[in-house]
Scaffold this motif. Sequence first.
Motif, PDB file in Angstrom:
ATOM      1  N   GLU A  91     -24.605 -65.845 -24.698  1.00  0.00           N
ATOM      2  CA  GLU A  91     -24.874 -65.302 -26.035  1.00  0.00           C
ATOM      3  C   GLU A  91     -26.344 -65.481 -26.387  1.00  0.00           C
ATOM      4  O   GLU A  91     -26.888 -66.570 -26.235  1.00  0.00           O
ATOM      5  CB  GLU A  91     -24.024 -66.023 -27.087  1.00  0.00           C
ATOM      6  N   PHE A  92     -26.953 -64.424 -26.882  1.00  0.00           N
ATOM      7  CA  PHE A  92     -28.317 -64.555 -27.365  1.00  0.00           C
ATOM      8  C   PHE A  92     -28.298 -65.325 -28.680  1.00  0.00           C
ATOM      9  O   PHE A  92     -27.503 -65.007 -29.567  1.00  0.00           O
ATOM     10  CB  PHE A  92     -28.980 -63.186 -27.559  1.00  0.00           C
ATOM     11  N   PRO A  93     -29.147 -66.331 -28.848  1.00  0.00           N
ATOM     12  CA  PRO A  93     -29.131 -67.159 -30.063  1.00  0.00           C
ATOM     13  C   PRO A  93     -29.901 -66.503 -31.225  1.00  0.00           C
ATOM     14  O   PRO A  93     -31.048 -66.852 -31.500  1.00  0.00           O
ATOM     15  CB  PRO A  93     -29.804 -68.450 -29.607  1.00  0.00           C
ATOM     16  N   PHE A  94     -29.262 -65.563 -31.889  1.00  0.00           N
ATOM     17  CA  PHE A  94     -29.908 -64.824 -32.971  1.00  0.00           C
ATOM     18  C   PHE A  94     -30.382 -65.733 -34.102  1.00  0.00           C
ATOM     19  O   PHE A  94     -31.325 -65.405 -34.797  1.00  0.00           O
ATOM     20  CB  PHE A  94     -28.958 -63.757 -33.530  1.00  0.00           C
ATOM     21  N   HIS A  95     -29.709 -66.861 -34.284  1.00  0.00           N
ATOM     22  CA  HIS A  95     -30.069 -67.777 -35.366  1.00  0.00           C
ATOM     23  C   HIS A  95     -31.403 -68.485 -35.119  1.00  0.00           C
ATOM     24  O   HIS A  95     -31.999 -69.031 -36.041  1.00  0.00           O
ATOM     25  CB  HIS A  95     -28.949 -68.801 -35.580  1.00  0.00           C
ATOM     26  N   ILE A  96     -31.883 -68.469 -33.891  1.00  0.00           N
ATOM     27  CA  ILE A  96     -33.157 -69.103 -33.563  1.00  0.00           C
ATOM     28  C   ILE A  96     -34.256 -68.057 -33.728  1.00  0.00           C
ATOM     29  O   ILE A  96     -34.281 -67.051 -33.023  1.00  0.00           O
ATOM     30  CB  ILE A  96     -33.154 -69.682 -32.138  1.00  0.00           C
ATOM     31  N   LYS A  97     -35.137 -68.298 -34.665  1.00  0.00           N
ATOM     32  CA  LYS A  97     -36.187 -67.332 -34.999  1.00  0.00           C
ATOM     33  C   LYS A  97     -37.466 -67.527 -34.180  1.00  0.00           C
ATOM     34  O   LYS A  97     -38.282 -66.622 -34.073  1.00  0.00           O
ATOM     35  CB  LYS A  97     -36.531 -67.398 -36.495  1.00  0.00           C
ATOM     36  N   LYS A  98     -37.633 -68.729 -33.621  1.00  0.00           N
ATOM     37  CA  LYS A  98     -38.820 -69.014 -32.816  1.00  0.00           C
ATOM     38  C   LYS A  98     -38.385 -69.744 -31.544  1.00  0.00           C
ATOM     39  O   LYS A  98     -37.714 -70.778 -31.618  1.00  0.00           O
ATOM     40  CB  LYS A  98     -39.816 -69.874 -33.593  1.00  0.00           C
ATOM     41  N   CYS A  99     -38.772 -69.177 -30.397  1.00  0.00           N
ATOM     42  CA  CYS A  99     -38.423 -69.804 -29.121  1.00  0.00           C
ATOM     43  C   CYS A  99     -39.270 -69.188 -28.012  1.00  0.00           C
ATOM     44  O   CYS A  99     -39.941 -68.178 -28.203  1.00  0.00           O
ATOM     45  CB  CYS A  99     -36.936 -69.637 -28.811  1.00  0.00           C
ATOM     46  N   VAL A 100     -39.212 -69.813 -26.858  1.00  0.00           N
ATOM     47  CA  VAL A 100     -39.841 -69.288 -25.654  1.00  0.00           C
ATOM     48  C   VAL A 100     -38.729 -68.819 -24.742  1.00  0.00           C
ATOM     49  O   VAL A 100     -37.758 -69.548 -24.497  1.00  0.00           O
ATOM     50  CB  VAL A 100     -40.719 -70.356 -24.969  1.00  0.00           C
ATOM     51  N   PHE A 118     -47.065 -69.061 -33.102  1.00  0.00           N
ATOM     52  CA  PHE A 118     -45.783 -69.456 -33.695  1.00  0.00           C
ATOM     53  C   PHE A 118     -45.958 -69.908 -35.149  1.00  0.00           C
ATOM     54  O   PHE A 118     -45.081 -69.698 -35.974  1.00  0.00           O
ATOM     55  CB  PHE A 118     -45.125 -70.583 -32.884  1.00  0.00           C
ATOM     56  N   LYS A 119     -47.094 -70.527 -35.451  1.00  0.00           N
ATOM     57  CA  LYS A 119     -47.351 -71.005 -36.818  1.00  0.00           C
ATOM     58  C   LYS A 119     -47.553 -69.845 -37.783  1.00  0.00           C
ATOM     59  O   LYS A 119     -47.256 -69.973 -38.970  1.00  0.00           O
ATOM     60  CB  LYS A 119     -48.602 -71.894 -36.843  1.00  0.00           C
ATOM     61  N   LYS A 120     -48.063 -68.737 -37.291  1.00  0.00           N
ATOM     62  CA  LYS A 120     -48.415 -67.602 -38.144  1.00  0.00           C
ATOM     63  C   LYS A 120     -47.265 -66.623 -38.365  1.00  0.00           C
ATOM     64  O   LYS A 120     -47.334 -65.788 -39.254  1.00  0.00           O
ATOM     65  CB  LYS A 120     -49.586 -66.838 -37.523  1.00  0.00           C
ATOM     66  N   LYS A 121     -46.237 -66.702 -37.553  1.00  0.00           N
ATOM     67  CA  LYS A 121     -45.161 -65.711 -37.600  1.00  0.00           C
ATOM     68  C   LYS A 121     -43.869 -66.335 -38.128  1.00  0.00           C
ATOM     69  O   LYS A 121     -43.560 -67.486 -37.849  1.00  0.00           O
ATOM     70  CB  LYS A 121     -44.886 -65.162 -36.194  1.00  0.00           C
ATOM     71  N   GLU A 122     -43.102 -65.547 -38.854  1.00  0.00           N
ATOM     72  CA  GLU A 122     -41.798 -65.996 -39.320  1.00  0.00           C
ATOM     73  C   GLU A 122     -40.764 -65.916 -38.200  1.00  0.00           C
ATOM     74  O   GLU A 122     -39.893 -66.762 -38.069  1.00  0.00           O
ATOM     75  CB  GLU A 122     -41.346 -65.138 -40.506  1.00  0.00           C
ATOM     76  N   VAL A 123     -40.874 -64.850 -37.395  1.00  0.00           N
ATOM     77  CA  VAL A 123     -40.018 -64.671 -36.221  1.00  0.00           C
ATOM     78  C   VAL A 123     -40.936 -64.456 -35.033  1.00  0.00           C
ATOM     79  O   VAL A 123     -41.803 -63.575 -35.066  1.00  0.00           O
ATOM     80  CB  VAL A 123     -39.077 -63.451 -36.379  1.00  0.00           C
TER      81      VAL A 123
END
Length: 181
Positions: A20-29, A96-101
């Motif tokens: 499953e793709f973790p849609f709830h995670i907005k920031k990741c590598v 990552f600091k500048k973006k919401e997603v």
Amino acid sequence: MHKIAKFIYFKLMGWKIQGEFPFHIKKCVLPVVPHTSWHDFYIGILIRNVWKAEINFVGKKSLFRAPFGWYFRWMGGTPIDRTKSTDFVTATANVFKKKEVFRLSLAPEGTRKQVNTLKTGFYYIAKTANVPIVMIAFDFENKQVIVAEPFNVSEDKQADFEKINTFFKGVKGKVPENSFV
């Protein structure tokens, strides 16, 4: 675009999704392995449209100039200025600091040729940005995209890479002989 992507991915190409793709995670590598062919590009575009997920990439600043800069931004790209004294890992982690997603997709082999060791930049980006890693495999042999459970980088790099290498081991890319070993 979502319906067209689903039709092409599932019906025409006959591919599946495992995990499953973790849609709830907005920031990741998102390290994607193996990278063996230009075919990886359209699989990536299709799957992100199937998921309806914002998935991003970074590139050198000059890539985002006219005439195609608008297209790369529209596709989720963010320019990285490497002319300053900031190294690539720090510059990317700062995005990552500048973006919401910001879900950063990259190919950690650094080439389409076979490699025995993944480059570590993705790992240090995740560690510096304090975001999880979600491993994704493009398994051409079994016609599936495999999504791992998210994990946070620990203080034990060797153990983390054992986990990473185990996940990708044996997955065959479009050009099997160039797959990660």
